[in-house]
Design a protein around this motif. Structure first.
Motif, PDB file in Angstrom:
ATOM      1  N   PHE A  47      38.430  36.847  37.698  1.00 21.88           N
ATOM      2  CA  PHE A  47      38.044  37.607  38.887  1.00 21.88           C
ATOM      3  C   PHE A  47      36.776  38.429  38.672  1.00 21.88           C
ATOM      4  N   THR A  48      35.895  37.919  37.822  1.00 17.49           N
ATOM      5  CA  THR A  48      34.599  38.588  37.652  1.00 17.49           C
ATOM      6  C   THR A  48      33.466  37.613  37.956  1.00 17.49           C
ATOM      7  N   PHE A  49      32.274  38.160  38.083  1.00 16.72           N
ATOM      8  CA  PHE A  49      31.072  37.354  38.190  1.00 16.72           C
ATOM      9  C   PHE A  49      30.536  37.092  36.792  1.00 16.72           C
ATOM     10  N   PHE A  93      28.152  31.412  44.662  1.00 19.69           N
ATOM     11  CA  PHE A  93      28.366  32.863  44.572  1.00 19.69           C
ATOM     12  C   PHE A  93      27.030  33.616  44.634  1.00 19.69           C
ATOM     13  N   ARG A 147      38.314  40.210  51.091  1.00 25.35           N
ATOM     14  CA  ARG A 147      37.313  39.833  50.096  1.00 25.35           C
ATOM     15  C   ARG A 147      37.836  38.651  49.264  1.00 25.35           C
ATOM     16  N   LEU A 148      39.087  38.738  48.864  1.00 19.50           N
ATOM     17  CA  LEU A 148      39.640  37.669  48.026  1.00 19.50           C
ATOM     18  C   LEU A 148      39.778  36.365  48.802  1.00 19.50           C
ATOM     19  N   TYR A 153      36.304  34.986  48.700  1.00 16.36           N
ATOM     20  CA  TYR A 153      35.960  34.511  47.350  1.00 16.36           C
ATOM     21  C   TYR A 153      36.664  33.186  47.069  1.00 16.36           C
ATOM     22  N   ARG A 154      37.877  33.044  47.610  1.00 18.57           N
ATOM     23  CA  ARG A 154      38.586  31.785  47.402  1.00 18.57           C
ATOM     24  C   ARG A 154      37.808  30.601  47.999  1.00 18.57           C
ATOM     25  N   TRP A 162      34.741  29.985  45.968  1.00 17.20           N
ATOM     26  CA  TRP A 162      35.143  29.326  44.721  1.00 17.20           C
ATOM     27  C   TRP A 162      35.411  27.831  44.958  1.00 17.20           C
ATOM     28  N   ARG A 167      33.437  24.435  43.389  1.00 15.50           N
ATOM     29  CA  ARG A 167      34.093  23.309  42.713  1.00 15.50           C
ATOM     30  C   ARG A 167      33.998  22.023  43.531  1.00 15.50           C
ATOM     31  N   MET A 172      34.069  33.404  38.662  1.00 14.25           N
ATOM     32  CA  MET A 172      35.197  33.499  39.599  1.00 14.25           C
ATOM     33  C   MET A 172      35.996  32.199  39.519  1.00 14.25           C
ATOM     34  N   ASP A 173      37.290  32.326  39.361  1.00 16.34           N
ATOM     35  CA  ASP A 173      38.118  31.120  39.264  1.00 16.34           C
ATOM     36  C   ASP A 173      39.516  31.443  39.780  1.00 16.34           C
ATOM     37  N   PHE A 174      39.915  30.778  40.845  1.00 12.49           N
ATOM     38  CA  PHE A 174      41.216  31.051  41.456  1.00 12.49           C
ATOM     39  C   PHE A 174      42.312  30.112  40.945  1.00 12.49           C
ATOM     40  N   PHE A 206      46.619  36.303  45.887  1.00 12.15           N
ATOM     41  CA  PHE A 206      45.304  36.669  45.325  1.00 12.15           C
ATOM     42  C   PHE A 206      45.333  38.095  44.771  1.00 12.15           C
ATOM     43  N   GLN A 241      44.770  38.951  40.917  1.00 14.68           N
ATOM     44  CA  GLN A 241      43.627  39.771  40.509  1.00 14.68           C
ATOM     45  C   GLN A 241      44.085  40.942  39.636  1.00 14.68           C
ATOM     46  N   TRP A 294      45.419  39.621  36.337  1.00 18.64           N
ATOM     47  CA  TRP A 294      44.315  39.169  35.480  1.00 18.64           C
ATOM     48  C   TRP A 294      43.632  40.348  34.807  1.00 18.64           C
ATOM     49  N   ARG A 295      43.426  41.417  35.562  1.00 11.76           N
ATOM     50  CA  ARG A 295      42.758  42.596  34.975  1.00 11.76           C
ATOM     51  C   ARG A 295      43.624  43.219  33.879  1.00 11.76           C
TER      52      ARG A 295
END
Lengths: 392, 374
Positions: free
Chosen positions: A3-5, A77, A296-297, A300-301, A304, A308, B1-3, B294, B298, B301-302
């Motif tokens: 969950f980071t850049f 991104f 936001r998530l 981002y999904r 992402w 891919r 970023m990877d879900f 999510f 998140q 993961w942190r």
């Protein structure tokens, strides 16, 4: 899971921020203009074009495009980061239609000539686009559109009326879908997608002012407008498929969560300075802060997925609806926070936040209508995503 | 970023799903809800054999996998509405020892948890049912090398079957309620410890545990004396995110059941799932389930990366609780009257969702934590 850049993406964000720190007109930052209400500024079109060309010159509009189209083939991104920073700096300059929707659709469905003709212009920020999809009689039910293009030897001749054409009053090019076969069954198989030069004779553009008093929309009349056949995208009578992928991009391109997040921070700061944050209001802010994180998530999904090479579809509809409805709630919260002051217009004495509050609130009624209504989003999610049966 | 889940996480997910689908059908759920102990030694043994009881315990203490593996498995447990001391021992007990325990204590207790020989739970909440440090009123008074504990703990999960509980008690009076709190490893067989069941709607096992002049040795202090609260906060962070993972599973299953029902139930000549009123509810449920997942991932993961996660955990717990509540309400509306009966499995999910929501701080508590930013 991650969950980071990447460090490279973080560095890009810093580079963009440093650039915007210098380049965004001070008055835009001072007034904390938002993406959906900055068009009310008298110099907006000029500033929008100037900023677009500056972003283009940096190579940022097309940075995530494949190298063959002039990009650097980096993750999408980068597009998201660019737009998050533009929003944080209250800056115009990103053509959400040309760069956000038309360019990716062209890469997917356009001919080599069309790509060569338009992608460099979009990347440079010099070619601004509009789209004409809806008609007075057909909004959500897009497959029923009636504006007709009659085939002649070297071109198609368009007659009829489109509406809700954002930026139609200054766009250079137009993404247009019209009927080319009235007998087609089902009706969506009779639609064709065209690229139209807005300088073509026979086009009349009239403003449609929204309830916030902003001029974003237009109605567009076509009177014997001749479009060369090579401007068809995706094939004759196959325009509906182009529009469907166009809409998927439309529902993933605008970082509406970031608009909500920036506006919420601005409101919270105003509230803090004016001692409006009682426990109840704090709870409201915290709720919206949590909602922002979820929106936001969701965004981002989908980004992402694009990184891919997956094609988000229901996910786009979910993303769009969650973010837009959040922005509506934040906009409503602004009104509640400031109570009677919320009714004051930008040119009034004692107006808070340069009139942003009613401007954003009144504009927000459109958020559950634009880019497909929330009802259409839910249809898409239920039918395509969850496999529930269709009644019609 | 990877879900996406990685290979290991996908493997854990499949393993847990297959196992739980086979071992925990509705019949077993009903039996466990009614059962006094709330689990069977046979199932516990199988969980140990599959190494599930060692999840997120470091390898040197007999464990396997990391916190995200645990999150993935808890989500699967949520899907079958798993009523079992797993959460108490593997999430609460083990986390408290990992966060607070000395090297010696870790070696002493963690392998037992992983092997399924020892069940350890956490005795934290008191009469106020709050999760702030001022809520800790149970006293542990030094007496020579020992401590004498007096007080009452509520909502202690699986105390009826635990071997030990980790009691959070006040060892020193201070101006700042965060200071002067210590953690004690207490054997439930000690004289003065009494355990009375609290009957709950969801059928999970909770208890009121009373400490009446319970004498424990100073060796049983977990970690540093008086410095326990920051450790408790870490445990609470993990516990909250772990609860979220369960709720994601509960909500996902409630959505799945609703979709199945909406596709087969006929009204006015159509499956009810063809009506927009039902479709739009289901669309909202999916948005809630995905958003919950999510937020949980998140925060998890942190935590797993050792990054600050207080905001993300608070966001997850506040939001997932609300989303899970909405999903359950919609699931009931889709199911109609049949879902309102005791014969249907859906009420088990609804009840467990509410219990999960309130444990370790409800929505308003976590929003308040978040509001500190403003």
């Amino acid at each position: 899971m991650d969950f980071t850049f990447t460090p490279e993406e973080e560095a890009f964000r810093k580079e963009v921020a440093a650039f915007l720190e210098k380049e965004v007109p001070q008055v835009y930052r001072e007034k904390r203009l938002t993406f959906f209400d900055m068009s009310a500024q008298p110099d907006w079109i000029k500033v929008h074009r100037v900023m677009a060309e500056k972003l283009g010159a940096k190579g940022w509009i097309s940075k995530h495009w494949p190298r063959e189209y002039g990009g650097q083939d980096v993750s999408p991104f980068h597009r998201l980061i660019l737009r998050e920073e533009l929003i944080r700096y209250h800056s115009p300059g990103y053509d959400a239609i040309g760069a956000g929707i038309v360019a990716p659709a062209l890469m997917l469905k356009g001919s080599e000539e069309q790509k060569k003709q338009h992608l460099p212009g979009i990347a440079s920020g010099k070619e601004i686009w509009c789209e004409t999809l809806s008609e007075p009689g057909h909004g959500s039910d897009l497959a029923s559109i009636e504006v007709f293009a009659k085939e002649e030897s070297d071109c198609f001749v368009v007659n009829g009326q489109k509406i809700w054409t954002t930026n139609g009053h200054f766009a250079d090019w137009n993404a247009l879908i019209v009927r080319t076969d009235r007998e087609a069954d089902p009706n969506y198989r009779g639609l064709t997608f065209f690229l139209l030069d807005m300088k073509t004779p026979g086009i009349t553009v009239n403003p449609v002012i929204n309830m916030a008093g902003h001029h974003d929309f237009n109605e567009v009349f076509f009177d014997d407008v001749r479009i060369p056949k090579e401007n068809i995208v995706g094939g004759l009578n196959k325009g509906f498929y182009v529009v469907m992928s166009l809409l998927d991009y439309e529902r993933t391109t605008d970082p509406v969560y970031a608009m909500a997040g920036t506006y919420l921070s601005d409101l919270a700061e105003y509230a803090r300075e004016n001692r409006l944050l009682d426990p109840l209001m704090k709870n409201r802010v915290a709720q919206l802060r949590a909602d922002y994180e979820i929106a936001r998530l969701h965004h981002y999904r989908v980004t992402w997925m694009q990184s891919r090479d997956m094609v988000p579809n229901t996910e786009s509809a979910m993303n769009k609806m969650v973010s837009f409805e959040l922005l509506q709630r934040v906009s409503e919260f602004g009104m509640e926070l400031t109570g009677q002051y919320s009714q004051l217009t930008e040119d009034s004495a004692r107006v808070p936040m340069y009139g942003r509050i009613p401007s954003c609130y009144l504009r927000s009624f459109g958020h559950s209508l634009e880019q497909g209504t929330s009802e259409i989003d839910r249809d898409v999610i239920a039918q395509r995503g969850l496999g529930l049966p269709r009644l019609r | 970023m990877d879900f996406a889940l990685n290979e290991q996480q996908e493997m854990m997910q499949t393993l847990a799903r297959d196992f739980l689908t086979g071992e925990y059908p509705e019949k077993v759920l009903r039996a466990m809800a009614a059962d006094e102990k709330g689990y069977t030694p046979e199932l516990w043994k199988k969980l140990a054999e599959m190494n599930l009881l060692g999840l997120s315990i470091p390898e040197e203490y007999g464990g396997v996998g990391d916190f995200l593996d645990l999150i993935v498995v808890l989500e699967e447990m949520g899907r079958v509405c798993f009523l079992n001391p797993f959460f108490s021992s593997v999430v609460l007990g083990a986390s408290a020892i990992i966060e607070a325990g000395s090297e010696k204590q870790k070696q002493e207790y963690l392998p037992g948890i992983a092997e399924g020989k020892t069940i350890i739970t956490l005795a934290l909440t008191e009469e106020s049912a709050k999760y702030t440090p001022d809520a800790i009123q149970t006293r542990a008074t030094p007496q020579g090398n020992d401590f004498i504990i007096n007080g009452t703990k509520l909502f202690v999960t699986d105390a009826n079957v635990a071997d030990y509980l980790i009691c959070v008690a006040r060892t020193r009076e201070t101006d700042n309620p965060q200071n002067g709190i210590s953690l004690f490893m207490v054997d439930l067989k000690m004289p003065g410890v009494s355990c009375n069941p609290l009957k709950t709607i969801s059928g999970d096992k909770q208890a009121e545990v009373t400490f009446d002049n319970v004498k424990v040795s100073g060796d049983n202090v977990l970690g540093e004396i008086d410095e326990g609260w920051p450790r408790v906060e870490k445990v609470l962070q993990k516990a909250n995110v772990a609860r979220c993972a369960e709720m994601v599973g509960l909500a996902q299953q409630a959505l799945n059941m609703s979709l199945d029902y909406a596709k087969e139930r006929i009204a006015f000549g159509h499956p009810i799932g063809a009506f927009q009123s039902i479709q739009h509810r289901c669309a909202d449920m999916l948005i809630d389930v995905d958003g919950s997942r999510f937020a949980t991932y998140q925060a998890g993961w942190r935590i797993n990366e050792g990054l600050p996660a207080a905001s993300e955990a608070a966001i997850a717990k506040a939001w997932v609780s609300q989303a899970c509540r909405r999903v359950m309400n919609s699931a009931h509306q889709v199911h109609g009257a049949i879902g309102f009966t005791e014969d249907h499995i859906l009420p088990f999910y609804t009840k467990k969702a509410r219990a999960s929501e309130f444990s370790f701080g409800g929505v308003d508590y976590h929003l308040e934590q978040l509001a500190v930013e403003y």
